[in-house]
Design a protein around this motif. Structure first.
Motif, PDB file in Angstrom:
ATOM      1  N   GLU A 617      -9.034   2.399   4.029  1.00  0.00           N
ATOM      2  CA  GLU A 617      -8.143   1.366   3.499  1.00  0.00           C
ATOM      3  C   GLU A 617      -6.812   1.346   4.257  1.00  0.00           C
ATOM      4  OE1 GLU A 617      -6.671  -1.725   1.309  1.00  0.00           O
ATOM      5  OE2 GLU A 617      -8.719  -0.946   1.281  1.00  0.00           O
ATOM      6  N   SER A 620      -7.200  -0.061   7.721  1.00  0.00           N
ATOM      7  CA  SER A 620      -7.332  -1.521   7.699  1.00  0.00           C
ATOM      8  C   SER A 620      -5.986  -2.184   7.459  1.00  0.00           C
ATOM      9  CB  SER A 620      -8.338  -1.928   6.614  1.00  0.00           C
ATOM     10  OG  SER A 620      -9.600  -1.318   6.832  1.00  0.00           O
ATOM     11  N   HIS A 623      -3.882  -2.055  10.531  1.00  0.00           N
ATOM     12  CA  HIS A 623      -4.459  -2.799  11.658  1.00  0.00           C
ATOM     13  C   HIS A 623      -4.798  -1.916  12.856  1.00  0.00           C
ATOM     14  CE1 HIS A 623      -3.568  -6.470   9.458  1.00  0.00           C
ATOM     15  NE2 HIS A 623      -2.302  -6.085   9.343  1.00  0.00           N
ATOM     16  N   PHE A 627     -10.609  -0.361  13.383  1.00  0.00           N
ATOM     17  CA  PHE A 627     -10.922  -0.706  12.000  1.00  0.00           C
ATOM     18  C   PHE A 627     -10.693  -2.185  11.678  1.00  0.00           C
ATOM     19  CE2 PHE A 627     -10.438   3.819  12.000  1.00  0.00           C
ATOM     20  CZ  PHE A 627     -11.257   4.300  10.999  1.00  0.00           C
ATOM     21  N   THR A 628     -10.096  -2.926  12.597  1.00  0.00           N
ATOM     22  CA  THR A 628      -9.824  -4.347  12.351  1.00  0.00           C
ATOM     23  C   THR A 628     -10.228  -5.181  13.559  1.00  0.00           C
ATOM     24  OG1 THR A 628      -7.539  -4.005  13.069  1.00  0.00           O
ATOM     25  CG2 THR A 628      -7.954  -3.984  10.701  1.00  0.00           C
ATOM     26  N   ARG A 634     -10.360  -7.026   8.427  1.00  0.00           N
ATOM     27  CA  ARG A 634     -10.935  -5.698   8.438  1.00  0.00           C
ATOM     28  C   ARG A 634     -12.388  -5.729   8.910  1.00  0.00           C
ATOM     29  NH1 ARG A 634      -9.591  -3.310   2.949  1.00  0.00           N
ATOM     30  NH2 ARG A 634     -10.898  -1.588   3.677  1.00  0.00           N
ATOM     31  N   ARG A 635     -12.762  -4.694   9.680  1.00  0.00           N
ATOM     32  CA  ARG A 635     -14.142  -4.585  10.165  1.00  0.00           C
ATOM     33  C   ARG A 635     -15.071  -4.001   9.106  1.00  0.00           C
ATOM     34  NH1 ARG A 635     -14.784  -4.858  15.810  1.00  0.00           N
ATOM     35  NH2 ARG A 635     -12.815  -4.760  16.982  1.00  0.00           N
TER      36      ARG A 635
END
Length: 951
Positions: A617, A620, A623, A627-628, A634-635
């Motif tokens: 979390e 995300s 950034h 992970f984004t 978010r990925r």
């Protein structure tokens, strides 16, 4: 006539409402498979999983007592923030919601990342998910990440990875099934407990000899065929004396040394030159040997050669070079390494040293094991048999937790190489993804952090030369803990034990935020515990805390929680997803790469979140690129989604089982959206048995190395050459001697340490604190062990395990106590150069006469871990850590070095010297003591049911 109660049939308990789930234990580091019986949504009991490759159904007291960990009154239940105006350390908190906690932390971290990412320090304890936490730190951009290994056994890991491509600890395992002679060096009974117990049972059943080398005869040592009570810190002396005997007798495996090690490689002998002690190489960079078949120099990696193992030869430039084995023989055949020369210092009679060395040699060469297994070596040669020298070893903290532990561990691997007792039947074997090249080709990030950008590489790695250290242009360490600096160049797991002291001192720079996960740094995870607690509340001239913001994440109210500014409550291991990954700390055995999971068996009854979920979390929200997406979205939905879809390289992710879109691929394949479900269906583990042709001599097994490359374990199929002589160490030594053609330390003290301790051959030196301590004033060695039923400080809240161990004493040899006027049960003062503690004395026969010891982490602070003020852990238990300094003694105004191995930065817990005297009349009770911790953080009542029967 009535039937006696004991003879009446036992009524079975009702099974309605019961169900079974399979998972992975987290009561220690073994990661055993467990079968959890649930009843109406609660844990009824926990058993071992008989199908699981780690424990095969065996489960220890810790694993069975997992139910009481779940019922612990110490569980944290809500995010907490230190109350405004409250002093740190008093445990005065207010509850906040998760949204507020995450918003607060995200805002603070975003400011740090946008200004100076290294001002975040993120250090984790025994988390078993370091691939994720390391990736998170790398993506944040801070070099200040490390985990448990730096104060546990990095000496073991680094020594093996710089010598044989794997190591003791979790990287390799003895072949208990076939070994005929087994030496256990410095292993307490908590470590790898179920696998070692299973292995010792196998040894005993087939008549192998078991030798335990340990100052204390408890646990495994108590069932050894021979106990060798060695003086702490002298294992290297003993090992190199064994080498002396093997070389003197000529009982070494010449073929193994010539084929699989760098024993025949030529070392340049040109005192004063910048390449003195480095390998002579061809124009293509290949190490040179003298080929007896052709009478000329040749590549040491060529197939059709007969390399000379001994000799001095002339290089094309006219200089002299000697083989590695010649240099080793010159050193270890010197009388200073003979058993008679070391016996008194290590406390082992010379005749015993000779006998043990010759027993090993006899088993290795007279009781050889041959298996009818065909395999192909790295040079394309086929073999119809596998030959094994059935001498196995295992080592752990009793060897590694000394400041000479790195070189001592190398000495153990030297014995194994000389005997050819590696990667064959009956000896010490690698566990996938090992073996790896020596050392592994991963370098630590060594460039300055950049705002809002990831690090250029992983925070941790394996330097091979001074250019690869993590230093600023002026030689200032880039890391807060000074890992990968001139002070500790090969600190492969970081130096967690130095983080708080360095942060408070602002050395090498101040930080803003410290995040601790599962790291009890205010108690048993710190040297100088009293001083560390004072440092956590230390303020500067401006009245602000020297560590401005402290975040603690834990499932339980450890002693450290009271010092937090923000507390993020974690779940228990029965309430979350975990990946025990081949990218991290897998559960492989030598015959099968394997991994495992945990999954939520129980639903939390508290407002808690798994730390893994919190990391995903935060990544995300901040950034992070991994992970984004480029548009900022978010990925990954959550941690569960991240584990399934993240790929370190195409087809290689955190879990190796049931890969591919349809779940039919193993080890390598596309992400499978139902991967978690497949693991749950298969009892929460995956194993990939290797065919016999891939199981042996994997360092030079052509088909295995091809397989390992496809699986992502190695990057090429070159044979992995084991290293008696370490060229990386010699490069650092040359830098210390002022002869290296590259970076050199500017501080003469750093240079002297490099020159002395970075010996390319295994060497013994006295532990650093020994040399700085008055041995007459502090004549006794003091060490700790952990009992088999406890692990770190995790189990002080466990109602069942506390009934077995709830207090500790200082144990001393009976004769030693008598000589000092002490008796069993006396209250004594134990004094070190740093401080003193008061505790109860217990006498025993099974301890080396110059050594005292105690169980670690039994003594606790009242109130912490859900303990009442009257708890025996708080009233009768004590902590030896109060006596251990985090810095070595130094003259006034002189630079202070960490109390660590100078090569790896491993915390030197076991270098402690003490004096023990009887207390004066009226002096009794443990000391020091601390006021009970506030109970705001953990609110659960103690479990009402402490025992029950199952029929």
């Amino acid at each position: 006539m009535p039937i006696p109660a004991e003879d009446r049939p036992l009524a079975r308990e009702p099974r309605d409402g019961q169900s079974v789930a399979y998972s992975t234990c987290y009561m220690c580091a073994c990661r055993c498979g467990i079968k959890v019986t649930l009843e109406h949504g609660k844990v009824r009991f926990i058993q071992g999983n008989p199908e699981h490759p780690v424990n095969r159904g065996v489960l220890c007291a810790k694993g069975s007592a997992g139910i009481m960990k779940q019922l612990s009154p110490a569980k944290l239940s809500k995010p907490l923030r230190r109350k405004a105006g409250a002093e740190r350390g008093r445990g005065e908190f207010e509850e906040i919601e998760w949204d507020a906690a995450l918003a607060l932390l995200t805002e603070r971290l975003a400011k740090i990342r946008a200004s100076d990412p290294r001002k975040l320090a993120f250090f984790t304890g025994r988390d078993q998910m370091q691939a994720l936490t390391g990736l998170w730190a790398q993506q944040f951009g801070t070099p200040n990440w490390a985990a448990h290994g730096g104060f546990c056994s990095v000496n073991m890991a680094a020594a093996g990875l710089y010598s044989i491509g794997y190591s003791f600890w979790e990287f390799g395992a003895p072949d208990f099934e076939r070994a005929k002679y087994f030496l256990l060096w410095g292993v307490a009974e908590d470590h790898s407990s179920n696998p070692i117990k299973i292995g010792l049972d196998q040894l005993k059943r087939h008549g192998a000899k078991f030798v335990s080398i340990n100052p204390v005869r408890t646990g495994y040592s108590a069932i050894a065929d021979e106990w060798v009570p060695i003086r702490p810190g002298t294992d290297g002396l003993l090992a190199l004396a064994m080498v002396n005997v093997l070389l003197h007798d000529g009982t070494i495996d010449y073929a193994f040394l010539a084929r699989y090690t760098n024993a025949p490689w030529l070392v340049i002998c040109d005192e004063g030159a910048a390449d003195h002690g480095l390998f002579a190489r061809s124009l293509e960079g290949r190490p040179l040997v003298h080929d007896d078949a052709s009478g000329a120099l040749a590549s040491g990696l060529a197939a059709d050669i007969r390399p000379a193992l001994f000799g001095s030869f002339t290089l094309p430039d006219g200089r002299t070079a000697k083989t590695v084995l010649s240099l080793a023989a010159e050193r270890y055949l010197d009388p200073s390494h003979a058993p008679e020369a070391v016996a008194e210092r290590c406390g082992v009679p010379a005749e015993t040293i000779r006998r043990l060395a010759r027993e090993m040699a006899h088993v290795a060469f007279r009781e050889t094991i041959t298996l009818d297994v065909a395999w192909t070596d790295s040079w394309g040669r086929t073999h119809d048999k596998v030959v094994g020298r059935p001498v196995a070893m295992y080592g752990m903290r009793g060897v590694s937790a000394h400041s000479n532990g790195f070189q001592t561990c190398r000495a153990l691997h030297l014995i194994q190489m000389l005997l050819g007792a590696l990667e064959g039947p009956g000896n010490f074997r690698a566990r996938a993804p090992y073996p790896r090249p020596v050392p592994p080709p991963q370098l630590p990030a060594n460039a300055r952090s950049h705002r809002n950008m990831p690090l250029g590489g992983a925070p941790l790695g394996f330097p091979t030369r001074p250019e690869e250290l993590a230093l600023d242009a002026d030689g200032t360490p880039l890391r807060l803990d000074k890992a990968y600096s001139w002070e500790s160049p090969l600190a492969a797991h970081g130096m967690m034990h130095m983080v708080i002291a360095n942060a408070v001192a602002g050395d090498p720079y101040p930080i803003d935020t410290l995040i601790l996960f599962m790291a009890n740094m205010a108690w048993n995870s710190s040297m100088n515990t009293t001083g560390t607690r004072e440092m956590l509340v230390a303020k500067g001239a401006d009245g602000e805390y020297r560590i401005p913001f402290l975040v603690v994440c834990d499932a339980f109210q450890s002693e450290t929680v009271a010092f937090a500014d923000l507390v993020l409550p974690d779940t228990t291991y029965l309430e979350r997803y975990d990946a025990i990954s081949l990218l991290d700390r897998p559960i492989s055995d030598p015959d099968a790469p394997a991994d495992a999971i945990r999954h939520p068996i129980l639903t939390p009854d508290r407002d808690v979140r798994p730390w893994q979920e919190v990391l995903v979390e935060l990544a995300s929200r901040l950034h992070f690129p991994a992970f984004t997406r480029p548009d900022g979205t978010r990925r990954y939905r959550d941690y569960r989604d991240f584990i399934v879809r993240y790929e370190k390289m195409p087809g290689v992710g955190f879990l190796a089982g049931w890969r591919g879109a349809d779940g039919t691929k193993s080890l390598v394949g596309e992400p499978n959206p139902e991967q978690w479900e497949r693991y749950v269906e298969h009892q929460s583990y995956f194993a990939f048995p290797l065919p016999p042709s891939l199981q042996w001599h994997r360092h030079a097994n052509q088909r295995y190395l091809e397989f390992a490359k496809k699986a992502g374990f190695v990057i090429d199929t070159e044979p992995i050459v084991m290293q008696l002589w370490s060229e990386p160490l010699q490069k650092f030594r040359l830098a210390g001697q002022g002869r290296y053609d590259g970076p050199r330390p500017t501080d003469p003290a750093d240079a002297a340490r490099l020159a002395e301790y970075f010996d390319p051959l295994p060497v013994w030196h006295a532990p650093l604190e020994f040399a700085a301590t008055d041995g007459e004033r502090y004549p006794l060695h003091a060490i700790t062990q952990r009992p088999m039923v406890m692990y770190h400080s995790w189990d002080a809240q466990n109602a069942w395990l506390r009934q077995i161990v709830a207090e500790n004493a200082l144990h001393m040899n009976v004769a030693t106590a008598r000589e000092r006027g002490l008796a069993d049960g006396d209250w004594v003062w134990v004094t070190s150069p740093l401080s003193r503690v008061r505790c109860r004395l217990k006498t025993m026969e099974g301890v080396e006469p110059h050594t005292v010891w105690t169980w670690n982490a039994i003594g606790k602070q009242a109130g912490a871990w859900g303990l009442a003020a009257s708890a025996p852990e708080a009233q009768a238990g004590f902590l030896l850590n109060h006596l251990i300094a985090e810095h070595l003694p130094a003259a006034r105004g002189a630079r202070r070095y960490s109390n660590s191995d100078p090569v790896t930065g491993q915390a030197a817990w076991f270098d402690l010297r003490v004096d023990v005297v009887k207390c004066a009349p009226g002096e009794a009770g443990i000391w020091p003591t601390f006021a009970p911790a506030a109970r705001d953080a953990a609110r659960d009542a103690a479990p009402a049911t402490l025992r029950w029967t199952v029929r």
